[in-house]
Each structure stands twice: as structure tokens, then as C-alpha cells.
Design an enzyme around this catalytic site. Sequence first.
Site, PDB file in Angstrom:
ATOM      1  N   TYR A 144      19.991 -96.156 -19.963  1.00 45.90           N
ATOM      2  CA  TYR A 144      20.719 -95.699 -18.777  1.00 45.90           C
ATOM      3  C   TYR A 144      22.070 -95.166 -19.218  1.00 45.90           C
ATOM      4  CZ  TYR A 144      23.166 -95.882 -14.261  1.00 45.90           C
ATOM      5  OH  TYR A 144      23.894 -95.578 -13.140  1.00 45.90           O
ATOM      6  N   ASP A 239      26.249 -93.820 -26.660  1.00 46.74           N
ATOM      7  CA  ASP A 239      26.749 -94.312 -25.384  1.00 46.74           C
ATOM      8  C   ASP A 239      27.045 -95.796 -25.563  1.00 46.74           C
ATOM      9  OD1 ASP A 239      27.327 -95.144 -22.869  1.00 46.74           O
ATOM     10  OD2 ASP A 239      25.509 -94.367 -21.917  1.00 46.74           O
ATOM     11  N   LYS A 267      33.381 -99.949 -19.147  1.00 41.34           N
ATOM     12  CA  LYS A 267      33.308-101.396 -18.969  1.00 41.34           C
ATOM     13  C   LYS A 267      34.482-102.152 -19.613  1.00 41.34           C
ATOM     14  CE  LYS A 267      28.642-101.151 -17.484  1.00 41.34           C
ATOM     15  NZ  LYS A 267      27.431-100.456 -17.844  1.00 41.34           N
TER      16      LYS A 267
HETATM   17  C1  LIG Z   1      27.153 -99.012 -17.201  1.00 43.22           C
HETATM   18  C2  LIG Z   1      26.708 -97.947 -18.099  1.00 43.22           C
HETATM   19  C3  LIG Z   1      26.964 -96.592 -17.810  1.00 43.22           C
HETATM   20  C4  LIG Z   1      27.559 -96.142 -16.512  1.00 43.22           C
HETATM   21  O1  LIG Z   1      28.847 -96.589 -16.311  1.00 43.22           O
HETATM   22  P1  LIG Z   1      29.437 -96.602 -14.822  1.00 43.22           P
HETATM   23  O2  LIG Z   1      30.850 -97.028 -15.000  1.00 43.22           O
HETATM   24  O3  LIG Z   1      28.592 -97.574 -14.052  1.00 43.22           O
HETATM   25  O4  LIG Z   1      29.304 -95.223 -14.281  1.00 43.22           O
HETATM   26  C5  LIG Z   1      26.637 -95.646 -18.763  1.00 43.22           C
HETATM   27  N1  LIG Z   1      26.066 -96.008 -19.924  1.00 43.22           N
HETATM   28  C6  LIG Z   1      25.797 -97.283 -20.225  1.00 43.22           C
HETATM   29  C7  LIG Z   1      25.202 -97.621 -21.553  1.00 43.22           C
HETATM   30  C8  LIG Z   1      26.098 -98.289 -19.323  1.00 43.22           C
HETATM   31  O5  LIG Z   1      25.796 -99.561 -19.613  1.00 43.22           O
END
Ligand SMILES: *Cc1c(COP(=O)(O)O)cnc(C)c1O
Length: 419
Positions: A144, A239, A267
Amino acid sequence: MDTSRSAALFERARRLIPGGVNSPVRAFRSVGGTPRFIRRGEGCRMTDADGNSYIDYIGSWGPLILGHCFAPVVEAVREALGHGSSFGAPTEREVELAELITRAVPSIEMVRLVNSGTEATMSALRLARGFTGRTLTVKFEGCYHGHVDSLLVKAGSGVATLGISGTAGVPEEFARTTIALPYNSVPALEAAFEKHGAQIAAVIVEPVVGNMGCVPPQPGFLEAMRELCTRHGALLIFDEVMTGFRLALGGAQQLYGIRPDLTTLGKIIGGGLPIAAYGGRADIMQHVAPAGNVYQAGTLSGNPCAVAAGIAVLRYLMDHPEIYSQIDAAAARICQAAPAGVTVQRVGSMFTFFFTDRPVRSWEDAATCNTERYAAFFHHLLERGVYFPPSQFEAAFVSAAHDADAIEETVQAIRSFSC
Ligand SMILES: *Cc1c(COP(=O)(O)O)cnc(C)c1O
């Protein structure tokens, strides 16, 4: 356990907010029951609207590596807020945070701050296309990367939890720019490059997946990805929105010794406030406006309160490297309590109890999980004041605030579950 206030709030919320929540997985759709409305948090615990207390293994879905209401963060935000909540002009703190980020993650030579992980991946992808002049993106099933149009193809997290295609509302032309491959498959990656090599702008990957539950890369997978990207002139985007500052100060790229071209962060860098970032090679980042012509902007980007929180967290992590071995050990202790017949996967302080008897290396493996048993397990723990993710396909997190008592309570709650 009395949940009547949460139930009443959920009733009210559902009339005004789609599904009653502002982000899908909060709604407990796949596990059933009443989503708990949280009133406050402190350390590793949080209290709901009915006064029930829980040991928190979600940590706001990753950010709270130092727990709720961590004093240096509260103090930093208070101080910043007192000087003004937003200016729309540059501030000294932003330079300071950029210095901390580039020091912690050496592959990031230049960095741009944004407000969410979604914005970070969306911008990194646009930059990769602008830099290479190519269109296609390779991603992996079950990963994701936020709700970016073209990245919702075969996505993990809430898309996987709800079992929806994820691409309603996404023009087919966008979806077609994405090649989705099985995670951990080097042959699939080689075949994709064989066929489309000259059109692939970027490969984007969770170097350790958290969003189909915790799935580590098999030896050689990230190495092959790095090599293929270099050989074909595609950019490698890690990511690390979830893994950044979580698996090590320098993220998964430090742990596995791989240098991506671009990295997305989120995060943890906001310490619970909305902030994220993308960065990487300076020659690529110089293409971002106003230095270059790839446009990306934000009214609240580099927000003083969020940046102050980020600085407080990163400073603390840099000054206390022992935190990593401490949270790893706590997570390991919890994983040892897993019921028989459950596959436990853990990297550092992130882990998942997969209700399947086989190792989970890809989305195909994850999909074999018995989600009903997971739901029973989730409710068993919740009733005992232990709050695990309300989905089989999400990772749980241990924070530095999880003390020995909390870990023991958790172990007892897990042990009392019979499969
Ligand atoms: C949480 C997450 C996102 C999205 O971040 P948001 O702040 O919720 O838009 C993208 N990539 C990864 C790997 C994530 O865990």
C-alpha cells in the site's frame, strides 16, 4: 465491557461521515463489533469514551514509536504553537528537520516536506516520471502506498481488508500505467523489465511490507530490484512511510544495505502530527519546483507544529539508539506467545500473527489466512484490554513506552486464546 458510548457515537458518526470514520480500517468492518472512540492516550495505553483502557499495538498505525503524549513532543508542539501555527513562509525549523532527516537516512541528499504519506508517494512518482521521461510504474501486490490513483491497483491495507478492487473512480488509463507483480518474485520482476524496461519510470516497494501484515523481503529480492533498476535506467523508490525510523534510524534501507534513488517517509517523522517527506539523490530532487519543473506544493507543508514534533522525535531517537533493541526484544517476547498453527512474522518492532500455517511471502500467501479466526483473536484480546489491528492484513507495532507490565499482560491475554 461497556461500549455504549462508543456505540452511540458511531451511530451519530455514520449519519454524517461515510462509514462513520475518516479512514476505512478504523470502522472494524472485517472484524465486526463497535469501533472504540478514543478519548485519550498516555504512554502505551489509551482510554475509550466508556472509560475502558487498552494497551495499544496500533500506535496511530505506526507514528507513535515513543508512545502517546511523549513529553518532549508535547512540549515542542506547545512551544511552536505559541509562536504561530502557520506562516506560509520558510522557517528555521524546516532546515533543521531536513538536516536531521538527511543525517539519519544517507541516501536522502535533499528532501521536500509534505503532509501525508499519500502526498509523498504521489509526488515521488511524478518526480520519477518527470526525471526519466517515462510513464510506467512497477508495484507489488499487497503493498500500500497511500490512496494515489495509479497505486491503488492490487493494494494492501484497507483495500485488502475490505476486499475491494480499489480502483473504482480511477481512470483505466491511470491504472494501466501500473504493473503489479507478486512480492518477493525476482522472476516476475525480470520478466517485467524484459518486456517494458525502456518505459519503466520507477519501481516502488515497501522494503518490508506492513500493509498486508508484516512480510519481509526474501534474501536477494531487494538486491535484484536495485540491480534491474540501475541496468534499465528506472528509479528505485523505497516507500518507507511505515519502516522509516522504525526498523532502524535509517529505516529498512539501513537494515538491508540497499540504497534507493528516492525514499518516501511519513508516520514517525511527525510524531503523531501530519507530516511526511520525499527525498533522495540531489540530481533528481533538483527537478522539483522551484529548482526544477516538476510541480509540487502545499499550503501547510512544513507546518511549524508538525515540524517541531518531528524534530523532537528524531532527536530523541538519535540520542537513544538503545530504543531499537529494546522494542525489538519486546516484540519478540509477544511473538513467542503466539498460538499453535499461527504463522508469526516479525521484523524489529513490527509483526503480524497470520492465521495460516504457511509462511507469508506474498499477497497470494496472505490471502490464505482465516480472517474469521483472526477476528475472534482480535476480539479476545480487545475484551482483555489489548488493542491489536482490527484487520488480519495490518502490522502491529511496539513502542518504547511498552513496559514490562504491559508486555506481560499482553502475553497472558494471547496465551488465554485457544485456536
Ligand atoms: C501509511 C502508508 C502510506 C500512506 O500514508 P498516509 O499518511 O496514510 O497517506 C503510504 N505508504 C506506506 C508504506 C504506508 O504504510
